[in-house]
Design an enzyme around this catalytic site. Sequence first.
Site, short mmCIF file in Angstrom:
data_model
loop_
_atom_site.label_atom_id
_atom_site.label_comp_id
_atom_site.label_asym_id
_atom_site.label_seq_id
_atom_site.Cartn_x
_atom_site.Cartn_y
_atom_site.Cartn_z
N ASP A 349 1.05 -1.21 -0.06
CA ASP A 349 -0.09 -0.02 0.04
C ASP A 349 0.95 1.26 0.18
O ASP A 349 1.91 1.26 0.72
CB ASP A 349 -0.91 -0.03 1.24
CG ASP A 349 -1.91 1.01 1.37
OD1 ASP A 349 -2.82 1.00 0.23
OD2 ASP A 349 -1.78 2.03 2.14
N GLU A 378 1.60 0.32 -4.86
CA GLU A 378 1.15 1.48 -5.48
C GLU A 378 2.32 2.66 -5.53
O GLU A 378 2.74 2.95 -4.44
CB GLU A 378 0.16 2.11 -4.49
CG GLU A 378 -1.26 1.31 -4.35
CD GLU A 378 -2.54 2.16 -3.25
OE1 GLU A 378 -3.43 2.30 -4.06
OE2 GLU A 378 -1.69 2.45 -2.34
#
Length: 669
Positions: A349, A378
């Site tokens: 993340d 990400e």
Amino acid sequence: MHSKLLLLFILLLSSCSPKFTDMIEYPSFEDYPVYEGNDLGLQYTPKAATFKIWAPSATQVLLRLYEQSVGGTAEKKVRLIRIANGVWTTTLKGDQQGKYYTFQTEVNGKWGQEVPDPYVKAVGVNGKRGHIIDLTATNPKGWETDKRPSLKSFTDIIVYELHTRDLSMHDNSGIKNKGKFLGLTEQNTKNQAGLSTGLDHIKELGVTHIHLLPSYDFMSVDESRPEDNEFNWGYDPQNYNVPEGSYSTNPDDGGVRIKEFKQMVQALHKKGLRVILDVVYNHTGETEGSNFNQLVPGYYYRQNKEGGFSDASACGNETASDRAMMRKFIVESVKYWVEEYHLDGFRFDLMGIHDIETMNQVAAAVQEIDPSIFVYGEGWTGGDSPLVEEKRALKKYTYKLKGIAAFSDDMRDGVKGNVFGPMETGFASGKQEVEESVKFGIVAATKHSQVNYEKVNYSNESWAAEPSQCINYVSCHDNHTLWDRLINSQPDITEEERIKMHLLANTIVLTAQGVPFLHAGVEMLRTKDGEENSYKSPDSINRLDWSRKTKYKAVFDYYQALIQLRKNHPAFRMPTNKEIQEHLTFLDFESGGLVGYIIEGNANGDAWKDIVVLFNGKQEVQTAIIPKGNWTIALKGNQIKETGLGKITIEQGDVLEIPASAAMILYKI
Ligand code: CA
């Protein structure tokens, strides 16, 4: 003893410990001593329990033992002894199994809260106290022979992003262990129409990897009140090395969630599915009150200019992966999940908050255990960070991240429209002038002479060195589901037309080079009733409604056949940029809303010699000129048949008609 004398006694005693004089003040967090050992936390044997805590700024550390996971008074309070490099330790003789425990530090004369240590491996309900258990007793039967399914190349991966609760919570899931890890172990589950649900459904669909939304212990769901059916995505980490308790059948017993998580991994592996964990090391759910911050105030986090917590996560804090002991924690944590839980991959993340060096160490560490373990993330942050831009593991630096992939928002938004403009259309829903973004996705964000990078939506150059570094997708848990986005952005068309766009969008993804990624339920037109951010919405919004598999069976069948087509044809899964450059040529079209390419020369060992792939994003029939010859049609609109839907001979001057909002695939043997 007189209290002043006692203090003197303690000081005298403590001064015998090494480096006592260094321990209170360091010029900066970077000057904190580093502990190289890999035995932080609890080392348990039936004969003794040894605890080691890294807390260099502490002047005292207390361990408390309890009978209960919450409440009650400590049955024992033990003062830890400071040894080298900021580490404190104590050993308790005898079998301590079953006891719960906390630590508390005194820093600058102030006692923190009681917390488990960051390295804790088993906790009681709501993760407030560690639980002393025998980890070996948590292995399900046959665990020692559990094996990860084979994987040749990262580009062979097809990811399915799933929330544990979503799979099973609906009444029509046919799954007994609703909302639990065990729900993913159940076989032969069916909806009312007798169609497969749950694990069998995923297997039937044909994806290779299940990516589970956060399944480490997070804060937001009260594990002591399962009857409340609280829902949360879980991006608020509490105990990184422990599975989430609300997904277990007994969150109070530290061993149960561990065993059930392993049973899940084992069941998925037996079905030939690999398991990826969504990990959120970039911030903690609590800021002041986190385990990290209570034991070593400030150290694990980045600070802003004012000395407060910086917030690149937009969640109140950001961790400092560039500091030695945070980096070490992350690397050891992922290794632990691989070794103890047999995990096959990690989705980071807000990876852009981490530094490139840490991410490279993470990938190197897990790929040393098994080179087929997949790491991706990400490549962005949720806000600005004090970490200098060049050090961040951002999407544009993916080529510097060895063995790590990043999500392509270029492809995502090119195909369906910008996620921040919920009414926006993309290529698949009729928008023009986004063709280069789609082409950019087709070559998996790698270098290709025919992509005009100046016209790509977000990237003005390639960012992936190899196709395995690019995750192509159009939807995930964030933002609207693909179906809801199409309803918003194309409100006036028929459902049939919208389905065509839906299929087109993921046909682009599943035929593109790189690693395709599907949001669970997309194969049955998943809806969240228009909810854009469902992170704490009730199950009624988030759960998969299995009646949609019956209602949209043709859509499911299409996705299944499309996945099979990708798996049968290595030309769509070329492992290197060199092969893409050699074999893939874009067709030159004058008109907008049309993208096409040819893959020639039995690419990557494909049985098909030449393959033409065409996408018509316009809501009207378009014509295209393709190379001459006798072509077999494998895919047209919502039909897929690899042996051929029909044949067509293209001669000089012929044009091919491509239906509105549709793809076509033709091949020559
Ligand atoms: Ca929890």
